[in-house]
Motif scaffolding. Structure first.
Motif, short mmCIF file in Angstrom:
data_model
loop_
_atom_site.label_atom_id
_atom_site.label_comp_id
_atom_site.label_asym_id
_atom_site.label_seq_id
_atom_site.Cartn_x
_atom_site.Cartn_y
_atom_site.Cartn_z
N GLU A 83 52.65 63.13 154.69
CA GLU A 83 52.24 62.98 156.08
C GLU A 83 53.44 62.64 156.97
OE1 GLU A 83 47.64 61.45 155.38
OE2 GLU A 83 49.26 60.00 155.67
N LYS A 84 54.37 61.83 156.48
CA LYS A 84 55.57 61.51 157.27
C LYS A 84 56.42 62.75 157.50
CE LYS A 84 55.99 56.67 155.85
NZ LYS A 84 56.81 55.68 155.09
N LEU A 85 56.56 63.59 156.50
CA LEU A 85 57.34 64.82 156.65
C LEU A 85 56.71 65.75 157.69
CD1 LEU A 85 58.22 65.52 152.91
CD2 LEU A 85 59.83 64.95 154.73
N VAL A 86 55.38 65.83 157.69
CA VAL A 86 54.69 66.68 158.67
C VAL A 86 54.95 66.16 160.09
CG1 VAL A 86 52.43 67.42 159.50
CG2 VAL A 86 52.95 67.48 157.06
N LEU A 87 54.92 64.85 160.26
CA LEU A 87 55.20 64.27 161.57
C LEU A 87 56.63 64.58 162.02
CD1 LEU A 87 53.47 60.77 161.27
CD2 LEU A 87 52.66 62.78 162.52
N GLN A 88 57.59 64.54 161.09
CA GLN A 88 58.97 64.88 161.43
C GLN A 88 59.09 66.35 161.82
OE1 GLN A 88 60.70 63.42 157.73
NE2 GLN A 88 61.74 61.79 158.83
N LEU A 89 58.35 67.20 161.13
CA LEU A 89 58.35 68.62 161.50
C LEU A 89 57.82 68.81 162.92
CD1 LEU A 89 57.14 70.67 158.39
CD2 LEU A 89 59.13 71.16 159.82
N LYS A 90 56.77 68.13 163.25
CA LYS A 90 56.17 68.27 164.57
C LYS A 90 57.12 67.78 165.67
CE LYS A 90 51.88 67.19 165.19
NZ LYS A 90 50.60 66.41 165.20
N ALA A 91 58.02 66.83 165.33
CA ALA A 91 58.91 66.25 166.34
C ALA A 91 60.18 67.06 166.56
CB ALA A 91 59.26 64.83 165.95
N LEU A 92 60.48 68.07 165.74
CA LEU A 92 61.74 68.81 165.86
C LEU A 92 61.90 69.54 167.19
CD1 LEU A 92 62.36 70.24 162.27
CD2 LEU A 92 63.57 68.40 163.44
N PRO A 93 60.92 70.27 167.71
CA PRO A 93 61.12 70.94 169.00
C PRO A 93 61.50 69.97 170.12
CG PRO A 93 59.19 71.82 167.90
CD PRO A 93 59.61 70.62 167.13
N SER A 94 60.86 68.81 170.14
CA SER A 94 61.19 67.82 171.17
C SER A 94 62.61 67.31 170.99
CB SER A 94 60.20 66.65 171.10
OG SER A 94 58.88 67.09 171.32
N GLU A 95 63.03 67.10 169.75
CA GLU A 95 64.39 66.64 169.50
C GLU A 95 65.41 67.68 169.96
OE1 GLU A 95 67.34 65.40 165.78
OE2 GLU A 95 65.19 65.68 165.42
#
Length: 924
Positions: A474-486
């Protein structure tokens, strides 16, 4: 004077020179119009005549056709009038000087895709070219940073071949030039124009060049001195002060801070650098160019990727990534530029990952492992029966030994024998056979193993692993979701810092090496480069001050940088550097690929934990069954042991019966009868009473007729006196005094109010331990034992004893009083002669006791005990017994027999007329 623009080759071809490609101290290099394969080097006129023989000889050797890595002369060129002008050579296009490849600042600009493997391959290609030159018999002589050109694919070309040294038909064509920082120590401070060069000296220059490449433009002899001021590069080379050497004490040098070290290289490369830059290289020879080719080829296979940065590769023998260390220590430094890594697939739908995670069902807490185990029927092990048999055999032997010990106690005075028998018997009865102990250990080991197995099974089968795997996914999925914003955030930051980025690129374009700065010579430029100061962008006051010998240059270097900054103009129309945008996108794309791969792995692991948990709960491991079987077998064996040991109460009962029988035997071994006064006995004491020493001074008050007849029949020692004295109320006591006795002041026999006979002994001072043993005859067992272990505190001590009516003791004319003095381990006995017929005195006591008891007479002091006493014939180790013989030996008696020496303590006198009753033996 202008150089010719039209020349003719030695083969008669006319060439027109084109644009100027390069310029040096000896001449100028031009392109040739209409030719893309050759260039022309035209010497300055004052050098052309001198260079002609050498160029003609090299062209005649046709080396250019066999070695593609060297720009050898192809043909000689002549100007008008047939005057020698220069030579043609291979055109080297699209290549840059090697220092722009090994310098991090220049490499980022001119070789943006070059990573560390590029540098390793570059070093290998240079070593290969030098090896080919040496194979022709030539010596390069002037290996330096400007003599090698590099392409984007790490291939190289050696230029300035006309300076090579070679010999043809007995004629030597020397190399007359050299650069100090690449010159071998044996040539330092020599005239290079007259020196004969050797391949071993080329090997030194090659090692310096390879070191430059692998160590980010650092010179091997530029570092921090551990003592004194930093030496000049030439002086450091001459004195073998290799800054990166492990021989720090010898070289008195250390590497600059935050740079790679020899430990970051494979061992073979370390040894080759140590040998090349040490004195051993002069005497025994340095590694050849061919050796470097082999070693670098092996090292190239040992490159590994850094886990922290995809741009970092390093030798796997290094303790850690050297480029990460440098970047962490130097703010803003990038060892290698990041290159774009575009994903091979489009963005993954994150919701698919989330759905896969939610589909994994928690297996829940695991059941108890024992509930999953089958029923196991175990029969008793064969060794359990043997163990029980041995145990009862030992108990039987112990009982037999105890009976023997009791028999010895009551049969003779053999103290140590019955003690030994008793100890052996107890050891046999109480100790456990080895095989019984082994069975118990086996049972304990089985239980311990089952406990460990159960704990391990709970750990494996528990749902903790499932929860951890699910949380990680679940943490990895959240990091994936945050990449475009980063990505958007970082691009905006780049746009906001466009001016700073343009300024940095502008300053990096102004290198220190070619600049002319007051007070900054070539040696200090090398030092600055070794400390990472290469361009105007690197000039910071604190960075300059830490470079040995460069602190005075802070002002001039800062002014130089300020002058460059003043010429900078920010261009609003220029956007963010595309390479920086590409670096951000590359980093985001790399993270996305990594996160996707990690998420897929995490989901697979999550699903696998569910499957494994289900399998374990329905089908435990073979090791679990083995531990369960061993546990059940241990339970069966333990039950057998317990059942067999239930017979122990009956065994203990048998022991008690044996003890009782043995006690009765001991008590009846010496049957006694009381000696009654003989009716025909007549007073026979009057003659002895006529002797003066038998009466006290107040003999007038003594009734001679009251003395029992048998008292007078007992002979009195020559040194002893019997005295009868009144103690009040018609009662009296008999006192035996012997002045020659070393420990006993007097022995008193008297009657108590209860009609019992008392025996009291008064001791002299400084007596350690005294025991009184009363027995009918010397060889018989004791009737009474009294002992004082506290003597020595007072000037005199009393030992008091009483015969009880219930004792049944038979006393007669042969009764002796024995005194033993010394430690309990080595008592020294002697005999006070037969003194009183105690039976007769007891009878007298019955008829004469009236009134109250008077206190004991005061103690009488006496001289100290002699240091040596001669023992009589009575056995030394007589057993001591303070219990009446009718009830057997008491616990006090046993304690007295084996007591240890005690330090003196306060002795409290008890009233000697106290009624002690049976079982005490009369010891006060």
């Amino acid at each position: 004077m202008s150089l010719p623009r039209i020349v003719q080759t030695s083969s008669g071809m006319t060439l027109r020179l084109g644009q100027q490609i390069g310029k040096g101290g000896e001449g100028v290099v031009f392109s040739v119009e209409g030719r893309r394969d050759i260039a022309a080097k035209i010497y300055h006129q004052h050098l052309s005549a001198e260079r002609q023989p050498k160029i003609l000889a090299m062209a005649a050797m046709n080396w250019h056709a066999s070695i593609a890595e060297v720009a050898f002369p192809i043909e000689a060129l002549f100007g008008s009038g047939g005057v020698f002008a220069g030579f043609t050579m291979k055109l080297v296009g699209g290549r840059r000087p090697i220092h722009e490849a090994y310098s991090p600042t220049s490499r980022k600009r001119h070789f943006p895709k070059a990573m560390f493997p590029f540098l390793v391959r570059l070093a290998l290609n240079i070593a290969n070219a030098v090896a080919k030159v040496h194979a022709t018999g030539c010596v390069i002589g002037d290996i330096n940073h400007s003599g090698v050109l590099v392409s984007d694919d790490a291939t190289i070309t050696l230029i300035d071949s006309d300076s090579f040294q070679f010999q043809i038909v007995g004629k030597l064509f020397p190399c007359k030039v050299g650069v100090p920082e690449f010159t071998a120590p044996e040539l330092q401070a020599q005239s290079l124009g007259k020196a004969l060069r050797s391949p071993n000296q080329d090997n030194f220059g090659l090692a310096v060049l390879i070191f430059y490449i692998l160590f980010m433009g650092r010179h091997p002899f530029s570092g921090r001195p551990t003592q004194g001021d930093p030496p000049e590069i030439g002086e450091a080379i001459k004195r073998f002060r290799f800054a990166y050497s492990s021989r720090t004490i010898e070289t008195q040098m250390e590497p600059p801070p935050h740079v790679p070290t020899l430990n970051d290289l494979p061992p073979q490369l370390r040894q080759m650098f140590e040998r090349a830059f040490g004195s051993e290289g002069v005497s025994s020879g340095r590694a050849s160019a061919s050796d470097w080719v082999t070693a670098l080829g092996e090292a190239e296979k040992q490159l590994t990727k850094c886990g922290a940065s995809h741009a970092h590769l390093y030798f796997q023998t290094a303790p850690s990534c050297p480029w990460c260390r440098m970047e962490a220590a130097i703010p803003g430094f990038a060892a290698f530029p990041s290159h774009v890594v575009m994903p091979t697939t489009g963005y993954v739908n994150v919701s698919q990952f989330l759905a896969a995670i939610q589909a994994a069902i928690d297996p829940g807490p695991p059941p108890d492992l024992a509930s999953l185990m089958p029923v196991v029927d175990c029969s008793r092990s064969g060794d359990v029966s043997n163990a029980l048999t041995q145990k009862f055999q030992r108990i039987g032997l112990g009982i037999f030994g105890l009976v023997v010990a009791l028999y010895l106690i009551f049969s003779s005075a053999m103290t140590f024998i019955w003690l030994f028998v008793l100890g052996v018997s107890a050891a046999l009865a109480l100790s456990e056979p080895a095989n019984v102990a082994a069975i118990r250990l086996r049972i304990a080991a089985a239980r311990s193993e089952w406990s460990k197995t159960s704990a391990q099974w709970l750990q494996i089968a528990a749902n903790d692993k499932f929860k951890s795997a699910k949380s990680g996914a679940e943490k990895l999925v959240l990091q994936l979701k945050a990449l475009p914003s980063e990505e958007q955030r970082r691009l905006k930051e780049l746009d906001a810092k466009r001016r700073d980025a343009q300024m940095k690129r502008y300053l990096e374009g102004h290198l220190i090496k070619p600049a002319k700065i007051k007070g900054l010579g070539n040696v200090r430029k090398i030092r600055l480069q070794s400390y990472g100061v290469e361009s105007a962008a690197d000039i910071i006051s604190f960075a300059i001050r830490r470079v040995p010998g460069c602190a005075p240059l802070v002002d001039s270097l800062t002014a130089w940088r300020g002058n460059i900054e003043g010429k900078f103009v920010f261009n609003l129309s220029i956007g963010v550097d595309p390479t920086e945008i590409a670096a951000v996108k590359s980093d985001i794309a790399r993270k996305r690929v990594d996160f996707e791969a990690q998420t897929r792995t995490a989901i697979s692991m999550l699903q696998r934990t569910v499957i494994e948990a289900e399998q374990l709960r329905t089908n435990p491991r073979p090791a679990d069954f083995a531990a369960w079987t061993a546990l059940k077998q241990a339970g069966t064996d333990e039950a057998a042991l317990v059942t067999g040991e239930k017979n122990l109460p009956s065994v203990i009962g048998a022991i008690a019966a044996c003890v009782s029988v043995a006690t009765i035997i001991g008590l009846t071994r010496h049957p006694t009868e009381r000696v009654q006064p003989h009716p025909t006995d007549k007073p026979a004491y009057q003659a002895p009473l006529a002797t003066p020493n038998l009466l006290p001074d107040n003999s007038s008050s003594v009734e001679v007729a009251s003395i029992p007849p048998k008292l007078a029949a007992v002979p009195v020692p020559e040194s002893a006196t019997w005295t009868r004295r009144e103690i009040g109320s018609g009662r009296f006591e008999m006192v035996l005094k012997d002045p020659s006795h070393p420990t006993v002041s007097e022995i008193v026999v008297s009657c108590s109010l209860s009609g019992r006979v008392n025996v009291r002994m008064e001791l002299r001072s400084n007596v350690w331990s005294t025991a009184i043993l009363i027995r009918p005859e010397p060889a018989s067992r004791d009737l009474l034992t009294l002992e004082n272990g506290q003597a020595g505190e007072r000037e005199s001590e009393l030992l008091i004893a009483r015969f009880s009516e219930a004792s049944g003791a038979k006393v007669g004319p042969a009764t002796h009083i024995l005194v033993e003095i010394g430690t309990p381990i080595n008592l020294l006995p002697f005999q006070v002669p037969p003194s009183v017929d105690l039976a007769a005195l007891r009878d007298l006591c019955r008829a004469s006791h009236v009134g109250a008891i008077s206190p004991l007479p005061p103690s009488v002091g006496a001289p100290t005990m002699p240091s040596e006493i001669i023992a009589p014939s009575i056995p030394i180790n007589q057993p001591l017994n303070i219990s009446p013989p009718s009830i057997g030996p008491s616990p006090q008696s046993k304690a007295l027999k084996g007591r240890s020496r005690q330090s003196p303590s306060s002795h409290i006198k008890q009233p000697y007329d106290r009624d002690v009753g049976s079982g005490t033996g009369g010891l006060y």
